[in-house]
Write a protein that holds these residues in place. Structure first.
Motif, short mmCIF file in Angstrom:
data_model
loop_
_atom_site.label_atom_id
_atom_site.label_comp_id
_atom_site.label_asym_id
_atom_site.label_seq_id
_atom_site.Cartn_x
_atom_site.Cartn_y
_atom_site.Cartn_z
N THR A 68 1.06 -0.98 0.51
CA THR A 68 -0.14 -0.11 0.04
C THR A 68 1.05 1.49 -0.44
N VAL B 208 -5.64 -0.61 -3.96
CA VAL B 208 -6.73 -1.45 -2.65
C VAL B 208 -7.08 -2.31 -3.41
N ASN B 209 -7.66 -2.37 -3.98
CA ASN B 209 -8.71 -4.25 -3.86
C ASN B 209 -7.72 -5.00 -4.57
N LYS C 213 -5.43 -5.65 -1.11
CA LYS C 213 -5.55 -6.21 -0.53
C LYS C 213 -6.36 -7.73 -0.37
N HIS C 214 -7.63 -7.30 -1.22
CA HIS C 214 -8.02 -8.69 -1.66
C HIS C 214 -7.63 -9.54 -3.04
N ASN D 217 -2.73 -9.41 -0.05
CA ASN D 217 -1.71 -8.60 0.93
C ASN D 217 0.03 -9.48 0.64
N ARG E 288 -14.96 -0.88 4.34
CA ARG E 288 -14.15 -1.44 3.56
C ARG E 288 -16.67 -0.69 2.80
#
Length: 144
Positions: free
Chosen positions: A16, A56-57, A60-61, A65, A109
């Protein structure tokens, strides 16, 4: 590639801390679009926001990560359109199955895809060889 076309192809580690870098690149591109007749400051903000949400998607998803993975961002600008593609290595999902956020009980979220769909003219997410691709387009010179 057309001489008026801009193409940016970036790969960054799945972290990030690179969000602001990618967002600023999007903003800088928007501010240089002399052919865009609308509000360039607003366009710059929107590009930063959709790039950040898409990243971010992916981080993280899709890429869970995992710091050993990469996020690939491709931006192409022609006289007519802005095209952004964000590639990930995740399992993928059905973008049309994501419900809109509950504005009565906002959580931290679940708003990214909604925001992207509101700010861009077309949004699609599809499985490609080796992963997935979120493709977002914005018309720069669309006829009313």
């Amino acid at each position: 590639m057309d001489k008026n076309e801009i193409e940016v192809d970036i790969k960054v580690p799945n972290q990030t801390r690179y969000l602001s870098l990618i967002g600023r690149i999007g903003e800088d591109i928007a501010m240089e679009l002399k052919r865009f007749d609308g509000d360039r400051d607003m366009l710059a903000y929107h590009i930063n926001l959709v790039l950040t949400e898409a990243m971010v998607n992916a981080i993280k998803h899709a890429n869970a990560n995992d710091p050993d993975k990469m996020v690939h961002v491709y931006i192409n600008i022609t006289d007519q359109d802005l095209l952004i593609r964000v590639f990930d290595d995740g399992q993928g999902f059905d973008i049309n199955s994501i419900p809109p956020p509950d504005f009565e009980q906002l959580e931290d979220r679940g708003r990214g895809i909604f925001i992207i769909k509101q700010l861009m003219d077309t949004v699609k997410y599809e499985q490609i060889k080796g992963g997935n691709m979120l493709e977002m387009t914005k018309c720069l010179r669309c006829c009313p």
